[in-house]
Write an enzyme that holds these catalytic residues in place. Structure first.
Site, mmCIF file in Angstrom:
data_model
loop_
_atom_site.group_PDB
_atom_site.id
_atom_site.type_symbol
_atom_site.label_atom_id
_atom_site.label_comp_id
_atom_site.label_asym_id
_atom_site.label_seq_id
_atom_site.Cartn_x
_atom_site.Cartn_y
_atom_site.Cartn_z
ATOM 1 N N LYS A 175 0.836 -1.200 0.113
ATOM 2 C CA LYS A 175 -0.002 0.036 0.037
ATOM 3 C C LYS A 175 0.881 1.122 0.043
ATOM 4 O O LYS A 175 2.029 1.197 0.551
ATOM 5 C CB LYS A 175 -0.832 0.046 1.193
ATOM 6 C CG LYS A 175 -1.820 -1.402 1.348
ATOM 7 C CD LYS A 175 -2.831 -1.416 0.445
ATOM 8 C CE LYS A 175 -3.698 -2.870 0.716
ATOM 9 N NZ LYS A 175 -4.688 -2.721 -0.233
ATOM 10 N N HIS A 294 -6.540 -13.281 -7.464
ATOM 11 C CA HIS A 294 -7.427 -12.193 -6.828
ATOM 12 C C HIS A 294 -8.732 -12.356 -7.352
ATOM 13 O O HIS A 294 -9.119 -12.617 -8.609
ATOM 14 C CB HIS A 294 -6.903 -10.852 -7.217
ATOM 15 C CG HIS A 294 -7.325 -10.136 -6.236
ATOM 16 N ND1 HIS A 294 -8.643 -9.459 -6.188
ATOM 17 C CD2 HIS A 294 -6.748 -9.414 -4.997
ATOM 18 C CE1 HIS A 294 -8.781 -8.496 -5.094
ATOM 19 N NE2 HIS A 294 -7.871 -8.489 -4.293
#
Length: 477
Positions: A175, A294
């Site tokens: 992140k 994902h």
């Protein structure tokens, strides 16, 4: 028109519209081992009987159309049609029914999840006679499963490649997910891997944007992997997202990852598509790459209780299409995931044989006939206080993935990774000693804090962080 033609037309074909239930509702039908079975949650329009609604789903997802056609006489509908063979009301609902449909094996192309879904859910969901429709579960017949390669490697082969046993694996999503340069991105990966994590990860929407092109990211992440491996003596990996705008570009990225010698790549299987995913899975098996999956976009499809496709179906489809990891929710974090339902499809991902168990949302007994298993990935809003629950819920064959729960540590990325590794090792040790993680979890973490200042700092930061929202997708009571 000749007399012979007139006779055939009058006997074999009668134009007009028939009720679907006359041909497609067959409660006397006994299912075959080769059939693919589906459980649909059907909400008919007012005035539409459930038998007609269930038959309409069976018809529109197999051989039927809205009117009788003369070409029906050129084939055997009894051989190829789907059949609604059982209907039961949904407990607690006045207008919802579970309709069970059996599809003959010959309706589906071998080894094609794309074709299977195109038939079963491709058209029926827009049918006007239905207010809503949800595919709750599928029973994939062993005969059809054997036409698929499945996961590139599976759980045991992955553990052997990584030389890691007896505990869950640890990961971290880097992140901020967008905006970092490739060099700073690689630096964050290195710090997390050096601190004790097994994997770092591209987020789902990290592909090849102007601020960080894919080739630069791959190079810096590979450097982070090799540098951290040299320092720790452990095998490390980073999920390099190969998802791209075309299959050709996706494969080019996968080839480059293989040339770098990294152990694992990644794909967004719903936005990328099942055809692309299956192609990538085949490449990964042939070239020794693990494949992380994902599920970006899944909640658009599976979040609503009465319409869409349940994630347990998408999970089964992924196991057939191919993937070594898939995100599965956390039960305790920020994302949707009720415990019994989540553990139901986690077992469907990992185990070879799963019994029907409606208390966990499993409508059919499923035999995977030795198709390799998939490791579930718990990711989304989790931190060190969740470690005992995650270890108890998911067990050893899982990846516990902390993004903000690593990078948000007050001392930096590497101490955040240390805190997670210490918490995990403490939980595994306590479990192996026979302690109850569900009851003693906080005590176990507190004890570990005494000899890990990194863990103590993490516990202080996140001691009051909770996500108390009711789950939308819950079991019928």
């Amino acid at each position: 028109m000749s007399p012979q033609t007139e006779t055939k037309a009058s006997v074999g074909f009668k134009a007009g519209v028939k009720e679907y239930k006359l041909a497609y509702y067959t409660p006397e039908y006994e299912t075959k081992d080769t059939d693919i079975l589906a459980a649909f949650r059907v909400t008919p329009q007012p005035g539409v009987p459930p038998e007609e609604a269930g038959a309409a789903v069976a018809a529109e997802s197999s051989t039927g159309t809205w009117t009788t056609v003369w070409t029906d006489g050129l084939t055997s509908l009894d051989r190829y049609k789907g059949r609604c063979y059982h209907i039961e009301p949904v407990p607690g609902e006045t207008d919802q029914y579970i309709c069970y449909v059996a599809y003959p094996l010959d309706l589906f192309e071998e080894g094609s999840v794309t074709n299977m879904f195109t038939s079963i859910v491709g058209n029926a969901f827009g049918f006007k006679a239905l207010r809503a429709l949800r595919l709750e579960d599928l029973r994939i017949s062993p005969a059809y499963i054997k036409t698929f390669q499945g996961p590139p490697h599976g759980i045991q082969v992955e553990r052997d490649k990584l030389n890691k046993y007896g505990r869950p694996l640890l990961g971290c999503t880097i992140k901020p997910k967008l905006g970092l340069s490739a060099k700073n991105y690689g630096r964050a990966c290195y710090e997390c891997l050096r601190g004790g994590l097994d994997f770092t990860k591209d987020d789902e929407n990290v592909n090849s944007q102007p601020f960080m092109r894919w080739r630069d990211r791959f190079l810096f992440c590979a450097e982070a992997i090799y540098k951290s491996q040299a320092e720790t003596g452990e095998i490390k990996g980073h999920y390099l997202n190969a998802t791209a705008g075309t299959c050709e570009e996706m494969m080019k990225r996968a080839v480059f990852a293989r040339e770098l010698g990294v152990p694992i790549i990644m794909h967004d299987y719903l936005t990328g598509g099942f055809t692309a995913n299956t192609s990538l899975a085949h490449y990964c098996r042939d070239n020794g790459l693990l494949l992380h999956i994902h599920r970006a976009m899944h909640a658009v499809i599976d979040r609503q209780k009465n319409h869409g496709i349940h994630f347990r179906v998408l999970a089964k489809a992924l196991r057939m299409s191919g993937g070594d990891h898939i995100h599965s929710g956390t039960v305790v974090g920020k994302l949707e995931g009720e415990r019994d339902i989540t553990l139901g499809f986690v077992d469907l991902l990992r185990d070879d044989f799963i019994e029907k168990d409606r208390s966990r949302g499993i409508y059919f007994t499923q035999d995977w006939v030795s198709l390799p298993g998939v490791i579930p990935v718990a990711s989304g809003g989790i931190h060190v206080w969740h470690m005992p629950a995650l270890t108890e819920i998911f067990g050893d064959d899982s990846v516990l993935q902390f993004g903000g729960g690593t990078l948000g540590h007050p001392w930096g990325n590497a101490p955040g990774a240390v805190a997670n590794r210490v918490a995990l090792e403490a939980c595994v040790k306590a479990r192996n000693e026979g302690r109850d993680l569900a009851q003693e979890g906080n005590e176990i973490i507190h004890e570990a804090c005494k000899w890990s200042p990194e863990l103590a700092a993490a516990c202080e930061v996140w001691r009051e962080i909770v996500f108390n929202f009711a789950a939308v997708d819950v079991l019928d009571k």
